[in-house]
Design a protein around this motif. Sequence first.
Motif, PDB file in Angstrom:
ATOM      1  N   UNK A 162       0.825  -1.202   0.000  1.00 61.59           N
ATOM      2  CA  UNK A 162       0.000   0.000   0.000  1.00 61.59           C
ATOM      3  C   UNK A 162       0.864   1.258   0.000  1.00 61.59           C
ATOM      4  N   UNK A 163       1.967   1.212   0.744  1.00 63.92           N
ATOM      5  CA  UNK A 163       2.855   2.366   0.790  1.00 63.92           C
ATOM      6  C   UNK A 163       3.490   2.617  -0.567  1.00 63.92           C
ATOM      7  N   UNK A 164       3.949   1.543  -1.221  1.00 64.85           N
ATOM      8  CA  UNK A 164       4.535   1.700  -2.553  1.00 64.85           C
ATOM      9  C   UNK A 164       3.505   2.214  -3.552  1.00 64.85           C
ATOM     10  N   UNK A 165       2.260   1.739  -3.425  1.00 68.72           N
ATOM     11  CA  UNK A 165       1.207   2.211  -4.324  1.00 68.72           C
ATOM     12  C   UNK A 165       0.944   3.691  -4.115  1.00 68.72           C
ATOM     13  N   UNK A 166       0.928   4.134  -2.848  1.00 69.30           N
ATOM     14  CA  UNK A 166       0.720   5.556  -2.569  1.00 69.30           C
ATOM     15  C   UNK A 166       1.860   6.386  -3.145  1.00 69.30           C
ATOM     16  N   UNK A 218       2.182   7.864 -11.758  1.00 69.27           N
ATOM     17  CA  UNK A 218       3.036   6.913 -12.469  1.00 69.27           C
ATOM     18  C   UNK A 218       2.548   5.481 -12.318  1.00 69.27           C
ATOM     19  N   UNK A 219       2.298   5.049 -11.079  1.00 70.76           N
ATOM     20  CA  UNK A 219       1.825   3.674 -10.831  1.00 70.76           C
ATOM     21  C   UNK A 219       0.579   3.769  -9.973  1.00 70.76           C
ATOM     22  N   UNK A 220      -0.539   3.347 -10.532  1.00 67.16           N
ATOM     23  CA  UNK A 220      -1.838   3.563  -9.879  1.00 67.16           C
ATOM     24  C   UNK A 220      -2.634   2.260  -9.809  1.00 67.16           C
ATOM     25  N   UNK A 221      -2.205   1.301  -9.001  1.00 67.11           N
ATOM     26  CA  UNK A 221      -2.937   0.034  -8.945  1.00 67.11           C
ATOM     27  C   UNK A 221      -4.316   0.150  -8.302  1.00 67.11           C
ATOM     28  N   UNK A 222      -4.536   1.224  -7.531  1.00 69.96           N
ATOM     29  CA  UNK A 222      -5.805   1.399  -6.835  1.00 69.96           C
ATOM     30  C   UNK A 222      -6.520   2.648  -7.346  1.00 69.96           C
ATOM     31  N   UNK A 223      -7.830   2.709  -7.201  1.00 73.61           N
ATOM     32  CA  UNK A 223      -8.572   3.835  -7.781  1.00 73.61           C
ATOM     33  C   UNK A 223      -8.210   5.185  -7.188  1.00 73.61           C
ATOM     34  N   UNK A 224      -7.864   5.218  -5.898  1.00 74.90           N
ATOM     35  CA  UNK A 224      -7.500   6.488  -5.293  1.00 74.90           C
ATOM     36  C   UNK A 224      -6.302   7.139  -5.958  1.00 74.90           C
ATOM     37  N   UNK A 225      -5.405   6.319  -6.481  1.00 79.55           N
ATOM     38  CA  UNK A 225      -4.229   6.846  -7.162  1.00 79.55           C
ATOM     39  C   UNK A 225      -4.558   7.512  -8.475  1.00 79.55           C
TER      40      UNK A 225
END
Length: 201
Positions: free
Chosen positions: A1-5, A184-191
């Motif tokens: 989750x931290x890397x995704x953020x 750049x990297x948005x695996x989740x919708x919030x990104x």
Amino acid sequence: MAFAWLGSSIPRNSGWTEPAHGVEIMIETNGIHTAIVMPLVNAQKDWRADFPSSDLPTSDRPYTHLSVSWGEREVFLNTPTWADLSLPTAINAAVGGDGLLHVAHYVRPAPSDTARVLRIRPEEYARLVRRIEAQILPSDRRRVYAGYEDWDVFYDAPGTYHLGNTCNQWTSDALAAAGIETGLWTPFPGGVMKWVPAPAP
């Protein structure tokens, strides 16, 4: 989750600004998945040949917009609700599953916090169109699958879904290809959604 953020906070097309005039699209989310909502017909593109309303159970409505997204085949087809998602299906999607386009047709969709308006330049919209067109297989090479409602369907599409290439990454990659600022990297919708201004209260 931290890397995704962190990944979603690194901008692509840094410095892009929303124009005062242009083509209005929407970025929508159901909390897990994101999609791009576009005019059904405008000066740059008529989507009716690619995604005909005749593919829908209700083809006679006065549709004005369509929503396009990409995701993993088994998740799309076999999980009408997230309660239906099984562990084997989730694992298969995470390690590599076939792609599928989801196309929903709308009549004058209303903006909201989960369907945010984004105004872009005509040339940016043209690039966005070309990016999405690259995901559309010829009609003789794709199947049409029933959607969740009577106004949406699925189509076969190229690409492999995995943790590095999720449905939300597809959305941000399409926006980035158009020249619009996004993560750049948005695996989740919030990104994805954090780059689109929320409507004024």
